[in-house]
Design a protein around this motif. Structure first.
Motif, short mmCIF file in Angstrom:
data_model
loop_
_atom_site.label_atom_id
_atom_site.label_comp_id
_atom_site.label_asym_id
_atom_site.label_seq_id
_atom_site.Cartn_x
_atom_site.Cartn_y
_atom_site.Cartn_z
N ALA A 143 -37.71 37.46 -27.33
CA ALA A 143 -36.50 38.27 -27.19
C ALA A 143 -36.72 39.65 -27.82
CB ALA A 143 -35.33 37.57 -27.86
N TRP A 144 -35.99 40.63 -27.32
CA TRP A 144 -36.06 41.97 -27.89
C TRP A 144 -35.19 42.06 -29.14
CZ3 TRP A 144 -39.36 45.70 -26.37
CH2 TRP A 144 -39.95 45.59 -25.10
N HIS A 145 -35.73 42.71 -30.18
CA HIS A 145 -35.00 42.93 -31.43
C HIS A 145 -35.06 44.41 -31.78
CE1 HIS A 145 -35.11 38.58 -31.79
NE2 HIS A 145 -36.41 38.65 -31.59
N THR A 146 -34.08 44.89 -32.49
CA THR A 146 -33.97 46.32 -32.78
C THR A 146 -34.24 46.59 -34.25
OG1 THR A 146 -32.33 46.61 -31.02
CG2 THR A 146 -32.45 48.33 -32.70
N LEU A 147 -35.05 47.62 -34.51
CA LEU A 147 -35.26 48.13 -35.87
C LEU A 147 -34.63 49.52 -35.95
CD1 LEU A 147 -39.00 47.26 -36.67
CD2 LEU A 147 -36.94 46.07 -37.45
N THR A 148 -33.78 49.72 -36.95
CA THR A 148 -33.15 51.02 -37.18
C THR A 148 -33.39 51.42 -38.63
OG1 THR A 148 -31.42 50.55 -35.56
CG2 THR A 148 -31.02 52.34 -37.11
N ASP A 149 -34.03 52.56 -38.82
CA ASP A 149 -34.32 53.06 -40.16
C ASP A 149 -34.07 54.56 -40.19
OD1 ASP A 149 -35.53 50.67 -41.64
OD2 ASP A 149 -36.84 50.75 -39.88
N TYR A 150 -34.19 55.13 -41.39
CA TYR A 150 -34.15 56.57 -41.57
C TYR A 150 -35.48 57.00 -42.18
CZ TYR A 150 -29.29 56.50 -40.27
OH TYR A 150 -28.12 56.34 -39.54
N ILE A 151 -36.12 57.95 -41.51
CA ILE A 151 -37.49 58.34 -41.86
C ILE A 151 -37.53 59.78 -42.32
CG2 ILE A 151 -39.76 58.82 -40.88
CD1 ILE A 151 -39.50 56.35 -39.18
N LEU B 250 -32.87 65.00 -45.43
CA LEU B 250 -34.06 65.35 -44.65
C LEU B 250 -34.48 64.23 -43.71
CD1 LEU B 250 -36.22 67.10 -47.39
CD2 LEU B 250 -34.71 68.16 -45.70
N ALA B 251 -33.85 63.08 -43.82
CA ALA B 251 -34.25 61.93 -43.02
C ALA B 251 -33.66 61.98 -41.62
CB ALA B 251 -33.82 60.64 -43.71
N LYS B 252 -34.40 61.41 -40.67
CA LYS B 252 -33.94 61.31 -39.29
C LYS B 252 -33.88 59.85 -38.88
CE LYS B 252 -35.78 65.80 -37.87
NZ LYS B 252 -36.66 66.52 -36.91
N LYS B 253 -32.89 59.53 -38.07
CA LYS B 253 -32.71 58.16 -37.61
C LYS B 253 -33.85 57.77 -36.67
CE LYS B 253 -29.15 55.12 -35.67
NZ LYS B 253 -27.78 55.08 -35.09
N ALA B 254 -34.39 56.58 -36.88
CA ALA B 254 -35.51 56.07 -36.08
C ALA B 254 -35.15 54.70 -35.54
CB ALA B 254 -36.78 55.99 -36.93
N VAL B 255 -35.24 54.55 -34.22
CA VAL B 255 -34.85 53.29 -33.58
C VAL B 255 -35.93 52.86 -32.60
CG1 VAL B 255 -33.07 52.06 -32.28
CG2 VAL B 255 -32.44 54.02 -33.72
N LEU B 256 -36.31 51.59 -32.66
CA LEU B 256 -37.20 51.01 -31.66
C LEU B 256 -36.77 49.58 -31.40
CD1 LEU B 256 -39.32 48.83 -33.11
CD2 LEU B 256 -40.46 50.94 -33.82
N GLN B 257 -37.20 49.05 -30.27
CA GLN B 257 -37.02 47.64 -29.95
C GLN B 257 -38.39 46.99 -29.87
OE1 GLN B 257 -34.66 47.98 -26.31
NE2 GLN B 257 -32.83 47.40 -27.44
N TYR B 258 -38.48 45.76 -30.32
CA TYR B 258 -39.77 45.07 -30.28
C TYR B 258 -39.57 43.60 -29.88
CZ TYR B 258 -38.78 42.53 -34.61
OH TYR B 258 -38.23 41.69 -35.55
N ARG B 259 -40.62 43.03 -29.36
CA ARG B 259 -40.66 41.59 -29.15
C ARG B 259 -42.08 41.11 -29.38
NH1 ARG B 259 -39.88 41.07 -22.54
NH2 ARG B 259 -41.63 42.41 -21.93
#
Length: 244
Positions: A112-120, A138-147
């Motif tokens: 299944a696809w899962h989402t990671l959301t962080d600030y980088i 100074l941080a920017k939102k970073a989002v990816l999906q992984y499986r």
């Protein structure tokens, strides 16, 4: 280090496979990069040597890229990337074991696809990034999906038995070293990653020996951009380019 391979071309775009080890663009004299490769390729055909760079891949990352052959095409592709209407997919591999409490155990071993959301936050001085908080200005939102696509026995750089985990990744934002950093943060540093190979609890981007094999040679970074999807800047046709 191989040579770039052109897999599609028309009047507006060039789609290439960038080998690992070649920069997208560089100011270093004598160092090969994709920009100069395409300029020289076009000049050899008596075409204007314009190259529109609309996205980048880190030097150690291989994979498919699209370049614009004119300013109009560059503007269209850049707008699509900014508006997140393009799609970018990666394959990655790690010998990590995951961080307890970061993700549900069952989530790490299904398709299944899962989402990671962080600030980088990016440190230009060290050319590294770190995960911080939303409060960091100074941080920017970073989002990816992984499986997870496979979990198999393997051996680490010291020839110890371990588990190799392979990921399919859909990148939703394009932050500096995003995939490498986010996966390392949840306990899956990529094979060959000497910048973010430390455990997530001490992941400051200062490097490690994780990219060395038992014989001392460096392993290639296990990250490949295998598919890109976008609208053709002139025709509007939805186009997909995928490596075998």
């Amino acid at each position: 280090m191989g040579k770039p391979d052109i897999i599609y071309e028309d009047n507006d775009i060039i789609v290439c496979c960038k080998p690992a080890g070649i920069a997208t663009q560089t100011r270093r004299i004598g160092q090969q990069d994709m920009e100069s490769f395409i300029r020289n390729y076009r000049a050899a055909k008596n075409e204007p040597p314009y190259v529109g760079i609309v996205h980048r891949l880190d030097q150690p990352v291989e994979g498919v890229m699209v370049f614009a052959k004119n300013q109009k095409a560059a503007a269209s592709l850049s707008r699509q990337i900014k508006e997140h209407t393009t799609e970018k997919y990666y394959r990655a591999a790690s010998r990590g074991q995951g961080v307890s409490g970061t993700d549900k155990e069952e989530d790490n071993h299904d398709t299944a696809w899962h989402t990671l959301t962080d600030y980088i936050s990016f440190d230009k001085r060290t050319n590294t990034s770190k995960i911080t908080s939303e409060k960091d200005r100074l941080a920017k939102k970073a989002v990816l999906q992984y499986r997870v696509i496979s979990v198999t026995p393997d051996r680490d750089s010291s020839q110890n038995e371990c588990i190799r985990t392979e990921f399919d990744i859909k990148l939703l934002t394009g932050r500096h070293h995003q995939i490498r950093l986010q996966l390392a943060h949840i306990g899956y540093p990529l094979i060959g990653d000497t910048k973010y190979g430390k455990p997530a609890s001490n992941n400051s981007g200062t490097g490690s020996k994780s990219g060395r094999t038992n014989g001392g040679a460096r392993e290639q970074l296990a990250l490949c951009s295998y598919k890109i999807v976008f609208d053709h800047p002139a025709t509007g046709e939805r186009m997909t380019f995928e490596l075998p």
